[in-house]
Design an enzyme around this catalytic site. Sequence first.
Site, short mmCIF file in Angstrom:
data_model
loop_
_atom_site.label_atom_id
_atom_site.label_comp_id
_atom_site.label_asym_id
_atom_site.label_seq_id
_atom_site.Cartn_x
_atom_site.Cartn_y
_atom_site.Cartn_z
N LYS A 1 0.89 -1.17 -0.01
CA LYS A 1 0.04 -0.12 0.08
C LYS A 1 1.06 1.08 -0.11
CE LYS A 1 -3.59 2.66 0.22
NZ LYS A 1 -4.62 2.89 1.33
N LYS B 1 0.05 11.76 5.45
CA LYS B 1 0.39 10.75 6.35
C LYS B 1 0.91 9.52 5.73
CE LYS B 1 -2.71 7.86 7.23
NZ LYS B 1 -2.90 6.41 6.78
#
Length: 340
Positions: free
Chosen positions: A209, A277
């Site tokens: 990811k 983030k």
Amino acid sequence: MSTNNSTDNSTNSSTDNSTDNSTDNSTDNSTDNSTDNSTTTVAFIGLGIMGAPMAGHLIDAGYRVIGYNRSRPAVERLVAKGARAAGSAAEAVADADVVITMVPDSPDVEAITVGEDGFYAAAKPGLLHIDCSTIRPDVARQVAEAGAQRGIRVVDAPVSGGEAGAVEGVLSIMVGGEEADVSAALPFLNEMGKTIVHVGPAGSGQTVKAANQLIVAGNIALLAEALVFLEAHGVDTEAATEVLGGGLAGSTVLNRKAAGMRARSFEPGFRIDLHHKDLGIVTAAAREAGVAIPMGALVAQLVGALRAQGHGGLDHSALLLLVEQLSGRNGPTDTTTEEG
């Protein structure tokens, strides 16, 4: 170990299984309609932009869903679809066979699992925990280890596809964990995604990811530059993106994001705050592994700059605004030149 739910109606005559001696590691994702999903209770924790439609698909599939979210309106909307409400994560998990978490960051996952009020302490042995959040790979491994010590089966299964993919049930899901646990998670993942691939042991899903977020950010930044470039030359950007999408420059990012970027519509499908983030996860993991990511580091700075200007709540396609700003332009119709 790859698993792909996509339906291909074309005929492929090039494969001859009688002469293929290789090992077939694929997993059959087909849904067994004879299974009574109503006997399985799923606790879904985190009902945001993506979590809510993901939980909705499980309700549609007949599972008994218990929803929990820090903001009550999201829970009430899910209850209207047929879910049960919980007042805390621990309450949601108490009667659950499966727990799916979809929360913003690593500290959130740690808090609800192994924190002071985390549900791991009271979870029944054999519970299956599927974490669809995007967090640090090392935290995913630590959570999996903590779960194993308590008899909890843990799978990290971050998703890609944005709000549209979640609503349509066509997310790409990269899965890390023990093979038996991943197999147990597949019926639930199949309801939420289209391409589900077991990529390795615990933490591997999060590593893939991170790479996904690196690629997506780079694509969005280059698409933003291309659009501003085309506008500066007075080109019809709708026609331009249509033809670009048919060639090697075509991508899911272009297909899903170009229209909104042309219209300067940045309603969040995936917020700048979250991509900021995620790029922090990428840069930290790359540094730890000694891998150079100069393009990624640059895009991370651009995303950080846009966030610092107060645009963290916009969709990540709002990188276009920063490219415009750096180019001294004020929108698609700005005809200002250095000479004039």
